[in-house]
Write an enzyme that holds these catalytic residues in place. Structure first.
Site, mmCIF file in Angstrom:
data_model
loop_
_atom_site.group_PDB
_atom_site.id
_atom_site.type_symbol
_atom_site.label_atom_id
_atom_site.label_comp_id
_atom_site.label_asym_id
_atom_site.label_seq_id
_atom_site.Cartn_x
_atom_site.Cartn_y
_atom_site.Cartn_z
ATOM 1 N N GLY A 58 73.653 88.643 31.587
ATOM 2 C CA GLY A 58 73.223 89.146 32.873
ATOM 3 C C GLY A 58 74.074 88.573 33.993
ATOM 4 O O GLY A 58 74.855 87.639 33.782
ATOM 5 N N SER A 103 82.274 89.487 33.996
ATOM 6 C CA SER A 103 82.982 90.596 33.353
ATOM 7 C C SER A 103 82.367 91.941 33.689
ATOM 8 O O SER A 103 82.973 92.988 33.460
ATOM 9 C CB SER A 103 82.990 90.394 31.830
ATOM 10 O OG SER A 103 81.670 90.246 31.343
ATOM 11 N N GLU A 104 81.137 91.940 34.232
ATOM 12 C CA GLU A 104 80.485 93.195 34.628
ATOM 13 C C GLU A 104 80.798 93.570 36.073
ATOM 14 O O GLU A 104 80.102 94.394 36.669
ATOM 15 C CB GLU A 104 78.968 93.088 34.438
ATOM 16 C CG GLU A 104 78.514 92.910 33.010
ATOM 17 C CD GLU A 104 78.717 94.144 32.142
ATOM 18 O OE1 GLU A 104 79.477 95.053 32.560
ATOM 19 O OE2 GLU A 104 78.134 94.201 31.057
ATOM 20 N N HIS A 122 71.596 92.445 37.257
ATOM 21 C CA HIS A 122 71.754 92.989 35.902
ATOM 22 C C HIS A 122 71.185 91.977 34.917
ATOM 23 O O HIS A 122 71.531 90.796 34.974
ATOM 24 C CB HIS A 122 73.223 93.250 35.601
ATOM 25 C CG HIS A 122 73.524 93.452 34.143
ATOM 26 N ND1 HIS A 122 72.845 94.369 33.364
ATOM 27 C CD2 HIS A 122 74.419 92.848 33.315
ATOM 28 C CE1 HIS A 122 73.323 94.332 32.129
ATOM 29 N NE2 HIS A 122 74.270 93.405 32.073
ATOM 30 N N HIS A 124 69.354 91.328 30.666
ATOM 31 C CA HIS A 124 69.174 91.774 29.285
ATOM 32 C C HIS A 124 67.707 91.640 28.903
ATOM 33 O O HIS A 124 67.377 91.213 27.795
ATOM 34 C CB HIS A 124 70.050 90.951 28.347
ATOM 35 C CG HIS A 124 71.511 91.145 28.537
ATOM 36 N ND1 HIS A 124 72.453 90.462 27.804
ATOM 37 C CD2 HIS A 124 72.215 91.943 29.378
ATOM 38 C CE1 HIS A 124 73.672 90.828 28.180
ATOM 39 N NE2 HIS A 124 73.553 91.723 29.151
ATOM 40 N N TYR A 143 52.672 104.674 38.009
ATOM 41 C CA TYR A 143 53.135 105.278 39.262
ATOM 42 C C TYR A 143 54.185 104.461 39.988
ATOM 43 O O TYR A 143 54.909 104.980 40.847
ATOM 44 C CB TYR A 143 51.953 105.555 40.196
ATOM 45 C CG TYR A 143 51.239 104.338 40.724
ATOM 46 C CD1 TYR A 143 51.755 103.604 41.795
ATOM 47 C CD2 TYR A 143 50.027 103.927 40.174
ATOM 48 C CE1 TYR A 143 51.093 102.501 42.293
ATOM 49 C CE2 TYR A 143 49.352 102.818 40.661
ATOM 50 C CZ TYR A 143 49.893 102.110 41.714
ATOM 51 O OH TYR A 143 49.231 101.018 42.205
ATOM 52 N N HIS A 184 71.631 97.601 25.902
ATOM 53 C CA HIS A 184 72.284 96.605 26.752
ATOM 54 C C HIS A 184 71.299 95.903 27.679
ATOM 55 O O HIS A 184 71.163 94.692 27.601
ATOM 56 C CB HIS A 184 73.400 97.291 27.553
ATOM 57 C CG HIS A 184 74.272 96.365 28.312
ATOM 58 N ND1 HIS A 184 75.577 96.683 28.659
ATOM 59 C CD2 HIS A 184 74.060 95.129 28.846
ATOM 60 C CE1 HIS A 184 76.114 95.679 29.330
ATOM 61 N NE2 HIS A 184 75.211 94.728 29.465
ATOM 62 N N TYR A 239 54.192 102.382 52.656
ATOM 63 C CA TYR A 239 53.585 101.190 52.049
ATOM 64 C C TYR A 239 54.107 99.917 52.703
ATOM 65 O O TYR A 239 55.279 99.826 53.067
ATOM 66 C CB TYR A 239 53.899 101.153 50.545
ATOM 67 C CG TYR A 239 53.325 99.954 49.828
ATOM 68 C CD1 TYR A 239 51.982 99.884 49.501
ATOM 69 C CD2 TYR A 239 54.155 98.872 49.501
ATOM 70 C CE1 TYR A 239 51.454 98.798 48.843
ATOM 71 C CE2 TYR A 239 53.630 97.776 48.839
ATOM 72 C CZ TYR A 239 52.288 97.741 48.518
ATOM 73 O OH TYR A 239 51.775 96.645 47.867
#
Length: 243
Positions: A58, A103-104, A122, A124, A143, A184, A239
């Site tokens: 991540g 690396s992402e 990000h 996992h 919802y 992933h 909201y």
């Protein structure tokens, strides 16, 4: 993922202990970037403590004007210090720090170029990753999916860190603030780190809910209709607190 790789500027990292280290480059860190880095590290550590990632899997990023601060590749979050600020411009050129960025990075930059995101998370996460292997989108089990823009899609699998994965993610993310990455994990964005993280946690909870309900023998969970989801979407516009 958070594996060692060639950095965006074409300079290969040098292994020293547990970290990828290069000659320090770029300009000095501005006060607002130092503050944002502190918040980024806290968020990254929270993904570990809340069980959304294991080890250095991540990654997290936050945008400060035209600079994107990102977690570095392969460095445990509890070892990150104020001097480890890692940042790139929107073209991926490193402008802050000496550590190799995640690396992402292609996924993170793709989000910033295509949206008004202020932060990207990000992970996992186990239940979300499990769902990504089963269905093309998370069924409308609750919802709160409307708070993410609607049904959460699954981006087709592609190798981590590639432009192909970033492109698949953008398609799944269209009109959404979250998506699943097949086999992933998850990707969410928000105006702030807190919002991006909260959306990740909400997505993982909904995935766990659907898996739990679907596991009861002989029964199938009731799902919400498109009309019901649309109604919730309208209500969510107002909201929270005003002012």
């Amino acid at each position: 993922m958070a594996e060692e790789q060639r950095d965006p500027g074409g300079v290969r990292g040098v292994r020293e202990g547990a970290q990828d280290v290069r000659e320090s480059r770029g300009r000095s860190v501005r006060p607002e970037e130092a503050h944002a880095w502190e918040a980024l590290v806290a968020t990254a550590r929270r993904t570990v403590s809340d069980g959304l990632v294991v080890g250095t899997s991540g990654n997290v990023s936050v945008r400060v004007e035209d600079t994107v601060l990102v977690t570095p590749s392969g460095v445990p979050y509890d070892r990150l210090a104020p001097d480890d600020v890692t940042g790139v411009d929107l073209d991926g050129r490193q402008v802050l720090g000496a550590l190799v960025p995640t690396s992402e990075l292609p996924m993170h930059l793709a989000v910033y170029r295509a949206t008004d995101a202020g932060a990207v998370v990000h992970t996992h996460a186990v239940h979300a990753t499990a769902v990504s292997t089963l269905v093309p989108e998370l069924p409308a089990i609750h919802y709160m999916a409307a708070a993410l823009g609607g049904a959460v899609r699954v981006a087709p699998y592609a190798t981590y860190g590639t432009d192909e994965l970033a492109e698949n993610m953008l398609h799944a993310l269209a009109d959404r603030s979250a998506c699943l990455l097949q086999n992933h994990g998850t990707l969410t964005y928000g105006a702030t780190l807190d919002q991006a993280y909260d959306r990740t946690a909400q997505l993982e909870w909904m995935c766990r809910l659907w898996l739990t309900a679907s596991s009861v023998p002989g029964l199938s969970p009731a799902l919400l209709s498109e009309a019901q989801m649309a109604e919730v979407g309208e209500r969510l516009r107002g909201y929270g607190q005003r002012g």
